[in-house]
Structure formats: C-alpha cells, structure tokens
Design a protein around this motif. Structure first.
Motif, mmCIF file in Angstrom:
data_model
loop_
_atom_site.group_PDB
_atom_site.id
_atom_site.type_symbol
_atom_site.label_atom_id
_atom_site.label_comp_id
_atom_site.label_asym_id
_atom_site.label_seq_id
_atom_site.Cartn_x
_atom_site.Cartn_y
_atom_site.Cartn_z
ATOM 1 N N VAL A 1 7.780 -2.217 5.061
ATOM 2 C CA VAL A 1 6.518 -1.676 4.556
ATOM 3 C C VAL A 1 6.775 -0.695 3.414
ATOM 4 O O VAL A 1 7.910 -0.356 3.098
ATOM 5 C CB VAL A 1 5.718 -0.973 5.681
ATOM 6 C CG1 VAL A 1 5.386 -1.950 6.799
ATOM 7 C CG2 VAL A 1 6.470 0.233 6.210
ATOM 8 N N PHE A 2 5.678 -0.243 2.834
ATOM 9 C CA PHE A 2 5.734 0.715 1.725
ATOM 10 C C PHE A 2 6.070 2.096 2.273
ATOM 11 O O PHE A 2 5.533 2.516 3.298
ATOM 12 C CB PHE A 2 4.394 0.747 0.988
ATOM 13 C CG PHE A 2 4.473 1.322 -0.396
ATOM 14 C CD1 PHE A 2 4.775 0.503 -1.470
ATOM 15 C CD2 PHE A 2 4.249 2.661 -0.620
ATOM 16 C CE1 PHE A 2 4.843 1.018 -2.760
ATOM 17 C CE2 PHE A 2 4.313 3.189 -1.905
ATOM 18 C CZ PHE A 2 4.612 2.367 -2.979
ATOM 19 N N GLY A 3 6.944 2.833 1.558
ATOM 20 C CA GLY A 3 7.477 4.045 2.149
ATOM 21 C C GLY A 3 7.276 5.343 1.419
ATOM 22 O O GLY A 3 7.929 6.323 1.752
ATOM 23 N N ASP A 4 6.398 5.409 0.413
ATOM 24 C CA ASP A 4 6.187 6.663 -0.305
ATOM 25 C C ASP A 4 4.697 6.945 -0.361
ATOM 26 O O ASP A 4 3.983 6.410 -1.195
ATOM 27 C CB ASP A 4 6.770 6.570 -1.716
ATOM 28 C CG ASP A 4 6.717 7.899 -2.467
ATOM 29 O OD1 ASP A 4 6.018 8.812 -1.996
ATOM 30 O OD2 ASP A 4 7.368 8.015 -3.516
ATOM 31 N N ASN A 5 4.231 7.804 0.533
ATOM 32 C CA ASN A 5 2.793 8.066 0.623
ATOM 33 C C ASN A 5 2.227 8.724 -0.630
ATOM 34 O O ASN A 5 1.029 8.666 -0.884
ATOM 35 C CB ASN A 5 2.489 8.943 1.834
ATOM 36 C CG ASN A 5 2.647 8.179 3.140
ATOM 37 O OD1 ASN A 5 2.485 6.957 3.181
ATOM 38 N ND2 ASN A 5 2.979 8.879 4.211
ATOM 39 N N ASN B 1 0.046 -0.621 4.179
ATOM 40 C CA ASN B 1 0.835 -0.653 5.408
ATOM 41 C C ASN B 1 0.006 -1.097 6.609
ATOM 42 O O ASN B 1 0.256 -0.698 7.751
ATOM 43 C CB ASN B 1 1.473 0.720 5.665
ATOM 44 C CG ASN B 1 2.632 0.980 4.712
ATOM 45 O OD1 ASN B 1 3.201 0.058 4.143
ATOM 46 N ND2 ASN B 1 2.963 2.244 4.520
ATOM 47 N N PRO C 1 8.300 1.053 11.437
ATOM 48 C CA PRO C 1 8.858 0.124 10.451
ATOM 49 C C PRO C 1 10.374 -0.020 10.590
ATOM 50 O O PRO C 1 11.064 0.913 11.005
ATOM 51 C CB PRO C 1 8.484 0.772 9.116
ATOM 52 C CG PRO C 1 8.328 2.225 9.428
ATOM 53 C CD PRO C 1 7.788 2.285 10.833
ATOM 54 N N THR D 1 11.513 0.965 4.995
ATOM 55 C CA THR D 1 10.455 1.360 4.063
ATOM 56 C C THR D 1 11.028 1.351 2.648
ATOM 57 O O THR D 1 12.149 1.798 2.419
ATOM 58 C CB THR D 1 9.885 2.757 4.382
ATOM 59 O OG1 THR D 1 10.911 3.742 4.223
ATOM 60 C CG2 THR D 1 9.342 2.808 5.803
ATOM 61 N N ASN E 1 9.703 1.896 -1.599
ATOM 62 C CA ASN E 1 8.583 2.441 -2.376
ATOM 63 C C ASN E 1 8.182 1.562 -3.560
ATOM 64 O O ASN E 1 7.672 2.052 -4.565
ATOM 65 C CB ASN E 1 8.915 3.853 -2.867
ATOM 66 C CG ASN E 1 9.984 3.854 -3.947
ATOM 67 O OD1 ASN E 1 10.762 2.903 -4.059
ATOM 68 N ND2 ASN E 1 10.048 4.921 -4.727
ATOM 69 N N ILE F 1 10.004 -4.761 -1.747
ATOM 70 C CA ILE F 1 9.686 -5.250 -0.403
ATOM 71 C C ILE F 1 9.809 -6.768 -0.363
ATOM 72 O O ILE F 1 10.411 -7.341 0.552
ATOM 73 C CB ILE F 1 8.273 -4.798 0.018
ATOM 74 C CG1 ILE F 1 8.248 -3.277 0.236
ATOM 75 C CG2 ILE F 1 7.818 -5.525 1.279
ATOM 76 C CD1 ILE F 1 6.863 -2.723 0.497
#
Length: 291
Positions: A190-194, A203, A218, A221, A223, A228
């Motif tokens: 999944v995407f990892g940088d909020n 996500n 996850p 992660t 970004n 991904i």
C-alpha cells in the motif's frame, strides 16, 4: 526599487541559497551575491541571515518577500493573459502532475496534441510534491486531490475504477483470494506517506471487508504508485492500483474482479484567472478524449 534586484532577491529567498538561485537565473553566484548586498545597502537593512545550512530571511526580508511574491505572481499571470489573446492556440504552457500519472498516462498523449497545435511550447513538472499554482509555478495541475477555492478552478477529466492485482508467481505461492475477507491472509502492498497521499481511498485495501474501524497490517508501504505496481509485478503481494499503473506492469492478474473498488479521479486545475485561456481549454478538451 530596482526591479532586477527584486527578482534576484525573490529567487534567492525561494531557493534558500545562492547556488540554486544562480542556476534558476543563469547568473553567477558572485553576481547574485553583489545584487543582494546592493539591495540590502540601498534599503539600509539586512534581508538574510547567513548560515552554514543556507540563507534565512530576517524580519525585514520576510516583509519584502511577501510583497515581492505578490508582484512576481501578478506579473506572471498578466504575462500569461497578454500572450494568450486571440483565438490562436500558441505560447507557453507549463503542466504539473504526479510522477506516475505524468510519466505513464500523460506523456504518450502529448506528441499528438503538439501535432494539432504546433505553435505551443510545453514544459512539464512531474513531482509527488505539491506545485503551487497560486504563485504560478505552473499553469495547470493534473491532480487527484483538489480543494475548491476562490482562486483555483478545477474540473474532473479522468475517472476509472482501481483494480486489485497480484503476480502469477505470488498467487501460485500464496493462493488466490476468493472473497474480500481472504485478504486478511495475504501480503498487502500500500501507499506509505500520509503527507503525500494521492487520494483518500488509496489504501482502501487495508479496510475493505473489515468491521468499522478495523484495518489490516500492510506487508510493504511505498510512497509512489508506480513503485507499488512494480513491487507487485515482482511478487511482493497484492495491491489496489489504478488501471494506468497496472497496464504498464508486466503479467499482473486481477483478483476479486467482482468487488466494487474506489474510483481514481484526476482533476484539471488552473488559477481562476486563467480558466478562459484558449490553450488551456484546448488541452482540457484533448485530454477529455481519453477519459
């Protein structure tokens, strides 16, 4: 006040050092340093604190930067409007988007657009950082995140459902999920940088099919959406990614195709003052052909 010195000051204040400002302005560092020193002398006040880590604005520098920014933006917007008079599609156009969308979806479509409008000069900024249209760092942003405001005008031009994908090797090793709850037993990428999240649903895979408030942990992660996709291509796990990413990753297999996934939506955004521009409208209508 000398306009040339003000432009140099603004570039240095934005860059935070002489080196980057010199590259942007195509001047030597010594020439920029002399311009800043001369401006400080004429104003009778220091504009920067010199530090080993760079240049920092003084209180007087902050005041001047605020005014200089307004002047630079107004002039830049005025220049864009003046050069855009008439019905002919011509002039410069700077476009920004995320790295993945820009490099994968957008760039293959640009040659045909320029064949239609050969008098246009295009430049692109592909970045997962936000490019500020309010100070005319670009004319147009193609963005999956848009908050309407009085100064910004945006309209959707691309919508597509995301898909859940894995590689053949991963599915042979870990099994094929047959229902959404089976994802509890799988490696999710999944995407990892909020701070740079491309959309609120990016996500979604962590919470779909779970009780309210429940979430999966996850496996990896990353970004960047294209990163991904490439990780999934290499067998790292399962991901929910946009179709333009999946189509450029070799051998991905869609799983749980019957599950309703979120839409990825990209907006065509420009400063409100530029929304009537013929060249901007031409690009919007062209990109809409692929939606």
């Amino acid at each position: 006040m000398d306009w040339d010195k003000l432009k140099v000051f603004f570039a240095v204040a934005e860059a935070g050092n002489f080196t980057k400002a010199a590259v942007k302005l195509s001047l030597s560092q010594s020439a920029i340093s002399r311009q800043i020193s001369s401006l400080e002398e004429s104003l009778g006040a220091p504009l920067f604190y010199r530090h080993a880590r760079g240049l920092f604005l003084t209180e007087q520098g902050e005041q001047l930067f605020k005014t200089a920014r307004e002047v630079v933006v107004d002039l830049s917007m005025t220049e864009a409007l003046i050069t855009d008079k008439g019905d002919k599609i011509q002039g410069k156009l700077k476009i920004t988007s995320s790295i993945g969308f820009g490099a994968i979806w957008l760039t293959p479509k640009i040659p045909e657009f320029l064949r239609r409008y050969p008098d246009l000069n295009l430049s692109f900024i592909f970045s997962d950082d936000v490019v500020d249209l309010s100070i005319h760092e670009a004319d147009i942003a193609l963005s999956s995140v848009f908050v309407p405001s009085e100064s910004m005008y945006g309209r959707p031009f691309f919508k597509a459902p995301m898909g859940i994908y894995a590689s053949r090797e991963y599915l042979l090793a870990h099994g094929v999920p047959l229902k959404i709850e089976d994802l509890d037993q799988h490696q999710l990428v999944v995407f990892g940088d909020n701070s740079k999240i491309p959309s609120t649903d990016v996500n979604w895979l962590l919470s779909c099919g779970r009780a309210e408030g429940g979430t999966r942990v996850p496996y990896i992660t990353i970004n960047n959406l294209y990163g991904i996709g490439r990780a999934v291509e290499a067998g790292a796990g399962i991901a929910c990614i946009p179709p333009y990413i999946a189509s450029h990753c070799h051998g991905l297999i869609q799983v749980l195709p019957e599950v309703e996934t979120p839409l990825v939506t990209f907006n065509f955004v420009c400063a409100d003052i530029l929304k009537g521009s013929p060249k901007i409208e031409a690009l919007y209508q062209y990109l809409k052909e692929f939606s």
